[in-house]
Write a protein that holds these residues in place. Structure first.
Motif, PDB file in Angstrom:
ATOM      1  N   SER A 169       0.789  -1.124   0.146  1.00  0.00           N
ATOM      2  CA  SER A 169      -0.213  -0.004   0.084  1.00  0.00           C
ATOM      3  C   SER A 169       0.917   1.154  -0.261  1.00  0.00           C
ATOM      4  N   PHE A 171       1.077   5.642   0.315  1.00  0.00           N
ATOM      5  CA  PHE A 171       0.429   6.899   1.161  1.00  0.00           C
ATOM      6  C   PHE A 171       1.202   8.024   0.832  1.00  0.00           C
ATOM      7  N   HIS A 186      -4.332  -5.741  12.528  1.00  0.00           N
ATOM      8  CA  HIS A 186      -4.515  -4.353  12.870  1.00  0.00           C
ATOM      9  C   HIS A 186      -3.184  -3.568  12.784  1.00  0.00           C
ATOM     10  N   ASN A 194       0.193  13.074  11.795  1.00  0.00           N
ATOM     11  CA  ASN A 194      -0.884  12.234  11.209  1.00  0.00           C
ATOM     12  C   ASN A 194      -0.755  10.947  12.175  1.00  0.00           C
ATOM     13  N   SER A 196      -2.814   7.192  11.535  1.00  0.00           N
ATOM     14  CA  SER A 196      -3.723   6.455  10.853  1.00  0.00           C
ATOM     15  C   SER A 196      -3.892   4.712  11.308  1.00  0.00           C
ATOM     16  N   LEU A 198      -5.064   1.057  10.240  1.00  0.00           N
ATOM     17  CA  LEU A 198      -5.095   0.143   9.277  1.00  0.00           C
ATOM     18  C   LEU A 198      -5.746  -1.149   9.738  1.00  0.00           C
ATOM     19  N   ASN A 199      -6.552  -1.689   8.760  1.00  0.00           N
ATOM     20  CA  ASN A 199      -7.249  -2.871   8.874  1.00  0.00           C
ATOM     21  C   ASN A 199      -7.161  -3.747   7.611  1.00  0.00           C
ATOM     22  N   VAL A 213      -5.802  -3.223   2.278  1.00  0.00           N
ATOM     23  CA  VAL A 213      -5.562  -2.387   3.498  1.00  0.00           C
ATOM     24  C   VAL A 213      -6.373  -1.521   3.648  1.00  0.00           C
ATOM     25  N   ASN A 214      -7.373  -1.359   4.524  1.00  0.00           N
ATOM     26  CA  ASN A 214      -8.147  -0.044   4.643  1.00  0.00           C
ATOM     27  C   ASN A 214      -7.730   0.779   5.653  1.00  0.00           C
ATOM     28  N   LYS A 215      -7.841   2.145   5.689  1.00  0.00           N
ATOM     29  CA  LYS A 215      -7.374   3.147   6.583  1.00  0.00           C
ATOM     30  C   LYS A 215      -8.276   3.915   7.135  1.00  0.00           C
ATOM     31  N   LYS A 216      -8.365   4.350   8.313  1.00  0.00           N
ATOM     32  CA  LYS A 216      -9.200   5.383   9.006  1.00  0.00           C
ATOM     33  C   LYS A 216      -8.042   6.394   9.541  1.00  0.00           C
ATOM     34  N   THR A 217      -8.260   7.513   9.484  1.00  0.00           N
ATOM     35  CA  THR A 217      -7.597   8.638  10.016  1.00  0.00           C
ATOM     36  C   THR A 217      -7.946   8.833  11.542  1.00  0.00           C
TER      37      THR A 217
END
Length: 642
Positions: A169, A171, A186, A194, A196, A198-199, A213-217
């Motif tokens: 991934s 960024f 996780h 920043n 973040s 990740l899941n 890979v899913n990202k939440k800030t």
């Protein structure tokens, strides 16, 4: 005058044509020496991670090497396999595996079996500049790494597949670190302004799909100042603590900040919080700030209850300690700092503080063996310090601090004096004359206003030669009883600075190499230049550090120029004698002496230093070789007969 003019690479070797052969030259077959080198100890610390491996050992890195060091004996074991600077180190939860990552044109990550000290998996990452951070998953099945390339590429390697076909991934924001949270799916990434979360998961509607890979800030809420995140600690499945560059602690519940704490500081500029570690229980952790070890205890309801902070240890230091990394084993804390030192303290005993490793904090530009029975040596660095080291005790014996960067250092031979003397040249042109026997400075001489290039005592210790940037050599007479220095003569005529200098065995003559690749000879007492090379062709030289000369012409390979080799030292007590060189390819090389055969064969030691090798010296008994350079590391090599 014998001159080898500076020329392009293809013409560099033309200086060989002006050499004069000795009347009875020592034979040289150009073959490999019947000796080899093994690392006995290394002083240095990459200012990255340091961990307890167990209660008896710590693990850290310096140069291109992973180091496992005994706390009690200071003996070391090494993880060897990298080709450049090791920039990240991670351990798995059980501390049976380590992972190291490097910088370079071709980035490598190596997973090590810590029982056998062998590479379990070597991952050729590719052209991604370097590894910024590594982390094992809690079950050790995966390894995550983030690179320093412009895209901040993140790799998740499945170690069951030997790191093949990683999940990747990229960024668009700065990432300095990556860390697995409470399970293998996780992660958290963080850096400048920043955070973040990740899941890693598959599409629930398509079980055969590849993981994504899913990202939440991380949501900073009403923070008035966006932080630069320096460290992270997972408290449990829900709560995470982050340390910032401006001395704050941020407590997150999931992706939301719930608390902001300011670490107490006596100054207006708080220390950065570069490391966090649990202590005593899962809801207590340690912070080190302004030489204080602080214990933070979270309440039962982490999001609501007050957080209690208690000072539990005061680290003794004349200057503020900025920790880069630390780890805990029981009540023992190991701490790596920005000054390249590694401390250990027992948090229950205020008098327990000790150094496990000391090192220079910048390039080590000069080293010289002392004339002592226990193989001590001295080093000088652009960190403005001179340090004296013991080979047998594996520790620093003395540190001298100066107002300017150290450019050169040498020691007397203790033959004409009962004292051991040091001569130290500084960037600002100051010469320091120091008595190691009494640990007192004898004299300071303002020789020049710019850097002194080289200092060297005569074999009889009666003279001290000081090389200036303008090419002159000032020869000082050491006054009786070492009360000071008096200028004896000045050598003039070199068209560039003197880079290398050796005395004849009778202390009457100098041979020098200049920055313009001149080979020059001088009379010490008068300072006059000896213009006939034939006159000195049979002289015996007390040391041999010059890179240009009849007996060292074989150290040069085809295509090399004068900038490729930085230093040379000749042994005195081996049969045959040996030559060691340090080069711009980060290598230490071992030859037979003499090396007058064209392109003499050599044993090459790569994968140790991670930068140019700037200086090397054999110990007085020739049983050891010391090398140092741009990576701040000092390697002690044992000289072993095959």
């Amino acid at each position: 005058m014998v001159i080898a003019k500076k020329s392009p690479v293809e013409g560099f070797h033309s200086w060989i044509g002006v050499l004069v052969e000795p009347s009875k030259p020592i034979e040289s077959d150009g073959k490999l020496p019947n000796y080899h080198l093994e690392v006995d100890h290394v002083f240095g610390y990459n200012e990255k991670e340091v961990y307890y491996l167990n209660e008896k050992e710590i693990i850290y890195s310096t140069g291109s090497v992973g180091v496992i060091q005994s706390i009690e004996t200071r003996s070391q074991k090494y993880l060897l396999g990298h080709t450049n600077d090791v920039t990240s180190l991670a351990l798995n939860k059980e501390k049976t595996l380590a992972a190291t990552g490097q910088v370079g044109a071709e980035v490598l990550v190596i997973v090590w079996d810590l029982k056998t000290l062998t590479a379990k998996t070597t991952i050729k990452v590719g052209k991604y500049q370097g590894i910024a951070s590594l982390s094992f998953s809690p079950d050790s099945s995966k390894l995550v790494g983030v690179c320093t390339d412009v895209h901040k590429t993140l790799f998740i390697w499945d170690l069951k597949k030997d790191g093949k076909d990683p999940l990747t991934s990229q960024f668009s924001f700065p990432i300095e670190h990556v860390h697995f949270n409470q399970d293998k799916n996780h992660l958290v990434i963080y850096g400048e302004k920043n955070i973040s979360f990740l899941n890693v998961s598959k599409d629930a509607q398509n079980p055969n799909s590849l993981p994504q890979v899913n990202k939440k800030t991380g949501l900073m809420g009403s923070l008035s100042k966006q932080p630069s995140i320096q460290s992270v600690l997972s408290i449990n499945q829900d709560f995470t603590v982050f340390g910032t560059a401006d001395g704050r602690l941020l407590l997150f519940n999931g992706v939301n900040i719930v608390k902001e704490l300011h670490v107490p500081s006596p100054t207006t500029k708080p220390s950065p919080i570069k490391a966090l570690v649990k202590y005593q229980n899962d809801s207590a952790f340690i912070v080190v700030s302004d030489n204080k070890v602080l214990l933070y205890q979270l309440g039962k309801d982490i999001a609501v209850d007050d957080v209690k902070a208690t000072e539990i240890y005061q680290i003794e230091s004349p200057t503020p300690i900025i920790p880069i990394s630390f780890d805990i084993n029981g009540d023992n804390l190991v701490l790596g700092t920005t000054s390249s030192d590694i401390y250990m303290v027992d948090l229950k005993d205020q008098k327990s503080q000790q150094f496990l490793s000391r090192a220079h904090d910048d390039e080590v530009v000069s080293c010289w063996a002392l004339g002592t029975a226990d193989n001590t040596f001295v080093t000088g660095s652009t960190d403005k310090s001179v340090q004296v080291w013991s080979v047998s005790q594996k520790k620093q014996l003395l540190e001298l601090q100066y107002k300017s960067a150290v450019t050169c250092v040498t020691a007397s031979n203790s033959k004409g004096s009962p004292s051991q003397l040091l001569a130290i040249g500084l960037q600002d042109g100051t010469l320091i004359f120091y008595d190691l026997t009494t640990n007192k400075e004898i004299q300071q001489v303002n020789v020049d206003t710019v850097a002194l290039r080289l200092v060297r005592f005569s074999p009889c210790d009666k003279y001290l030669s000081v090389c200036l940037t303008n090419g002159n050599i000032q020869n000082y007479l050491v006054e009786p009883n070492n009360i000071g220095l008096r200028l004896q003569s000045t050598c003039k005529g070199s068209s560039a600075h003197i880079a290398f200098l050796d005395y004849s065995a009778d202390s009457k003559t100098l041979q020098t190499n200049s920055g313009a690749y001149e080979i020059l000879y001088w009379d010490v007492q008068s300072g006059d230049q000896i213009k006939s090379a034939s006159q000195v062709k049979d002289y015996v030289w007390f040391t041999w550090t010059c890179l240009l000369g009849y007996y060292v012409k074989g150290i040069w390979s085809k295509g090399q120029d004068g900038s490729d080799i930085n230093c040379l030292s000749r042994s005195s007590n081996t049969t045959p004698q040996l030559l060691a060189t340090g080069d711009d390819s980060n290598n230490v090389n071992l030859f037979k002496f003499p090396a007058s055969h064209d392109h003499s064969q050599k044993k090459v030691y790569s994968g140790y230093h991670a930068s140019h090798v700037l200086s090397c010296t054999f110990s007085q008994d020739s049983k050891y070789l010391i090398s140092c350079g741009g990576d701040k590391s000092i390697f002690i090599w044992k000289v072993i007969q095959d």
